[in-house]
Every structure is written in structure tokens, then in C-alpha cells.
Motif scaffolding. Structure first.
Motif, PDB file in Angstrom:
ATOM      1  N   UNK A  26       8.677  -8.502   0.034  1.00 41.16           N
ATOM      2  CA  UNK A  26       8.702  -8.915  -1.367  1.00 41.16           C
ATOM      3  C   UNK A  26      10.154  -9.062  -1.803  1.00 41.16           C
ATOM      4  N   UNK A  27      10.485 -10.236  -2.334  1.00 44.69           N
ATOM      5  CA  UNK A  27      11.823 -10.487  -2.869  1.00 44.69           C
ATOM      6  C   UNK A  27      11.674 -10.707  -4.372  1.00 44.69           C
ATOM      7  N   UNK A  28      12.127  -9.737  -5.142  1.00 48.35           N
ATOM      8  CA  UNK A  28      12.002  -9.806  -6.601  1.00 48.35           C
ATOM      9  C   UNK A  28      13.377  -9.610  -7.215  1.00 48.35           C
ATOM     10  N   UNK A  29      13.875 -10.661  -7.886  1.00 45.59           N
ATOM     11  CA  UNK A  29      15.220 -10.580  -8.442  1.00 45.59           C
ATOM     12  C   UNK A  29      16.217 -10.405  -7.318  1.00 45.59           C
ATOM     13  N   UNK A  30      16.991  -9.346  -7.407  1.00 46.59           N
ATOM     14  CA  UNK A  30      17.969  -9.077  -6.349  1.00 46.59           C
ATOM     15  C   UNK A  30      17.542  -7.902  -5.471  1.00 46.59           C
ATOM     16  N   UNK A  31      16.240  -7.590  -5.507  1.00 48.67           N
ATOM     17  CA  UNK A  31      15.717  -6.454  -4.739  1.00 48.67           C
ATOM     18  C   UNK A  31      14.745  -6.963  -3.681  1.00 48.67           C
ATOM     19  N   UNK A  32      14.865  -6.396  -2.484  1.00 47.22           N
ATOM     20  CA  UNK A  32      13.951  -6.712  -1.388  1.00 47.22           C
ATOM     21  C   UNK A  32      13.234  -5.434  -0.961  1.00 47.22           C
ATOM     22  N   UNK A  33      11.924  -5.515  -0.815  1.00 51.17           N
ATOM     23  CA  UNK A  33      11.167  -4.357  -0.363  1.00 51.17           C
ATOM     24  C   UNK A  33      10.086  -4.807   0.600  1.00 51.17           C
ATOM     25  N   UNK A  34       9.545  -3.864   1.351  1.00 51.12           N
ATOM     26  CA  UNK A  34       8.498  -4.152   2.323  1.00 51.12           C
ATOM     27  C   UNK A  34       7.333  -3.199   2.083  1.00 51.12           C
ATOM     28  N   UNK A  35       6.139  -3.771   1.960  1.00 51.47           N
ATOM     29  CA  UNK A  35       4.929  -2.973   1.782  1.00 51.47           C
ATOM     30  C   UNK A  35       4.188  -2.929   3.111  1.00 51.47           C
ATOM     31  N   UNK A  36       3.951  -1.730   3.606  1.00 52.70           N
ATOM     32  CA  UNK A  36       3.222  -1.592   4.871  1.00 52.70           C
ATOM     33  C   UNK A  36       1.742  -1.895   4.656  1.00 52.70           C
ATOM     34  N   UNK A  37       1.009  -2.219   5.711  1.00 52.31           N
ATOM     35  CA  UNK A  37      -0.410  -2.540   5.551  1.00 52.31           C
ATOM     36  C   UNK A  37      -1.165  -1.430   4.822  1.00 52.31           C
ATOM     37  N   UNK A  38      -2.000  -1.847   3.898  1.00 53.47           N
ATOM     38  CA  UNK A  38      -2.802  -0.906   3.106  1.00 53.47           C
ATOM     39  C   UNK A  38      -4.122  -0.700   3.850  1.00 53.47           C
ATOM     40  N   UNK A  39      -4.262   0.441   4.489  1.00 55.71           N
ATOM     41  CA  UNK A  39      -5.389   0.676   5.386  1.00 55.71           C
ATOM     42  C   UNK A  39      -6.568   1.317   4.665  1.00 55.71           C
ATOM     43  N   UNK A  40      -7.682   1.375   5.376  1.00 57.17           N
ATOM     44  CA  UNK A  40      -8.892   2.021   4.850  1.00 57.17           C
ATOM     45  C   UNK A  40      -8.588   3.466   4.451  1.00 57.17           C
ATOM     46  N   UNK A  41      -7.912   4.205   5.318  1.00 56.11           N
ATOM     47  CA  UNK A  41      -7.604   5.601   5.016  1.00 56.11           C
ATOM     48  C   UNK A  41      -6.738   5.732   3.773  1.00 56.11           C
ATOM     49  N   UNK A  42      -5.706   4.905   3.652  1.00 57.64           N
ATOM     50  CA  UNK A  42      -4.833   4.970   2.480  1.00 57.64           C
ATOM     51  C   UNK A  42      -5.594   4.582   1.209  1.00 57.64           C
ATOM     52  N   UNK A  43      -6.493   3.629   1.346  1.00 57.81           N
ATOM     53  CA  UNK A  43      -7.262   3.183   0.185  1.00 57.81           C
ATOM     54  C   UNK A  43      -8.170   4.309  -0.317  1.00 57.81           C
ATOM     55  N   UNK A  44      -8.857   4.982   0.589  1.00 55.58           N
ATOM     56  CA  UNK A  44      -9.733   6.078   0.195  1.00 55.58           C
ATOM     57  C   UNK A  44      -8.943   7.225  -0.421  1.00 55.58           C
TER      58      UNK A  44
END
Length: 272
Positions: A26-44
Motif C-alpha cells: 500500500x502506497x498512501x501519500x509518502x508512506x509505504x506499508x505491507x499487509x500480510x495475508x489475512x488468514x482464517x485463523x487471524x480472521x477468527x
């Protein structure tokens, strides 16, 4: 897949998307970040603290869920707020419509997560999930809907044919799996006339249960049988086990404490 350009409340945003099974840049403004896969376990795990009851309804706190997805990114509050739609989109496995779930026994396509074969959970499995989801006693009893939902999924998941275990299925596969599992195990609109009651529903329930008891069928099998065949089966049952005829309405004289006095006319006298 590829690069997606967005404008989030005046904040330009660029997404480098290569599937829900891979990190999202994700590139928003002058910030870059990375979101790791949102898994079944994390969702629960996230659902446990982002859902709450409101009367008889279950509500999702979308702001807290978005914060869980963005946890660890250390974004300024204003930017984190503007990225909430991206976080919710990532957790939901996108915004494409979910397909109609397959029939029982057919394969459910989970995308890169493989495929799954589901079966309805049994009453024993449902009771076990309910017992695990309840804590406390009396007025202090508390129900954990996420534990119940997770129990439903694990009981219904007959085969998972894919590269990863259930806990590691990505958000798109999770959305497909939850949608199909709930649809498989909850009564659909076709049963509503029976469940709503009324004279016709009571007659339908009596016919259904009579056939279930006589043939060892489930209600679903009775309802899926052609109507003409049902009529034949009921006629055959009537030959061996006639349906009881409705009795006459009780009268006052039928009461056990009633004293009956019969008054008869005098017999006619002979003419003098």
C-alpha cells in the motif's frame, strides 16, 4: 491483479495487489506499508473482539476490525482512518459477489487455497459446538458466536484439498468457506412455511413426521420426493395404519361427574 489507484477521502492511494494469498503493498501519500495475508485463523481471532451482541442481533465493529488488520503499521491516526476501507476490503477477501454455494457433496472452489468438500454437521456436532461456546451459569451465561461458527466450519469441512491447512486459508477462501458452510447448515426459505406454524403447516408437519417415522427418512428427503410419490406412500400407509379419524366434540353428558336423567314421553294410552 496489478496496481489499483484509489482516492480515499482526498488521500491518494496505490495498491500493488497480487492475490489475497500474497502480501498487499500500500502506497498512501509518502508512506509505504505491507499487509500480510489475512488468514482464517487471524480472521477468527479478530472477530472475537470485534463482534458484540445488540439484543438478539450480532454486530461487527468495523473500526476495530480495520485496526486489527492495520495493527503493527504504526500509522498516524488520520491516515489509519482513511485506510480503513482498504483494511476491510483486505479482510473480507475483496468485494466481488460470493457465488451460490455448491450442492452437498460437490467441490467448493476456494481459489488458490484449493477446494473443499462440505457436509452438513450432525446434531451431536452442533451440540458440542454450542457447549464449547457457552460459559457461565444462569443469568451470567455468555455465548461466544465465533467459537460456535468455528465449530460449524470444522465439523462441516469433510475434505480440504489445497496447499495449506484451514488456519492458513487466505481471506478470499475464508469468505467463500464461511458463506457456503452457513448456507449448508441453516434452514433456508423453503422451510419457512412449516416453521411459521398455522393450520396448513401443522398438517404438513404431521405428514412429514409420519413418513419419517415409517420410512426412516429425514425431512429433507421427504420434501425432495415428488409430490405424486408422497401421495402414493401416504395411501400405502393408510392401508396398513389408517389415520385416526377426528372424534366428535365432547358433550356435557360425557363429563365423569355428570348425572344423566333421561326423560321419556309416556307411552300412548289406548282410547277408552
Amino acid at each position: 491483479m496489478g496496481r489499483l489507484a484509489l482516492d480515499l477521502a482526498g488521500t491518494p492511494c496505490l495498491l500493488d495487489f497480487d492475490g489475497f494469498h500474497r502480501p498487499l503493498s500500500v502506497f498512501a501519500g509518502n508512506i509505504t506499508l505491507s499487509l500480510s495475508p489475512w488468514t482464517y485463523r487471524r480472521h477468527m481471532e479478530a472477530l472475537r473482539f470485534t463482534t458484540h451482541t445488540a439484543g438478539t442481533d450480532l454486530r461487527l465493529d468495523t473500526r476495530r476490525l480495520a485496526a486489527a488488520v492495520l495493527a503493527g503499521t504504526e500509522l498516524p491516526d488520520a491516515l489509519a482512518r482513511s485506510l480503513e476501507p482498504v483494511a476491510l476490503w483486505w479482510a473480507a477477501g475483496g468485494d466481488d459477489a460470493l457465488p451460490t454455494p455448491p450442492d452437498e457433496g460437490e467441490w467448493l472452489d476456494l481459489g488458490v487455497a484449493g477446494r473443499a468438500r462440505l457436509r452438513p454437521w450432525s446434531e451431536r456436532q452442533r451440540f458440542a459446538a454450542l457447549s464449547a461456546a457457552l460459559s457461565g451459569d444462569g443469568d451470567d451465561t455468555w455465548f461466544d458466536p465465533v467459537t460456535y461458527l468455528d465449530g460449524m466450519v470444522r465439523a462441516s469441512l469433510q475434505v480440504l484439498d489445497g496447499p495449506q491447512p484451514l488456519d492458513d486459508v487466505d481471506s478470499r477462501g475464508t469468505a467463500l468457506l464461511l458463506h457456503a458452510t452457513v448456507a449448508l447448515n441453516l434452514a433456508g426459505d423453503r422451510e419457512d412455511p412449516l416453521l411459521d406454524g398455522g393450520p396448513a403447516a401443522r398438517e404438513w408437519a404431521a405428514r412429514t413426521l409420519r413418513l419419517c417415522q415409517a420410512l426412516g427418512w429425514t425431512p429433507a428427503r421427504v420434501w425432495a420426493t415428488p409430490a405424486a410419490e408422497i401421495d402414493r406412500l401416504l395411501r400405502l400407509l393408510d392401508l396398513l395404519q389408517p389415520s385416526p379419524r377426528p372424534s366428535r366434540a365432547p358433550r356435557l353428558a360425557d363429563h365423569p361427574d355428570a348425572t344423566v336423567i333421561r326423560i321419556e314421553d309416556d307411552p300412548p294410552r289406548a282410547a277408552p
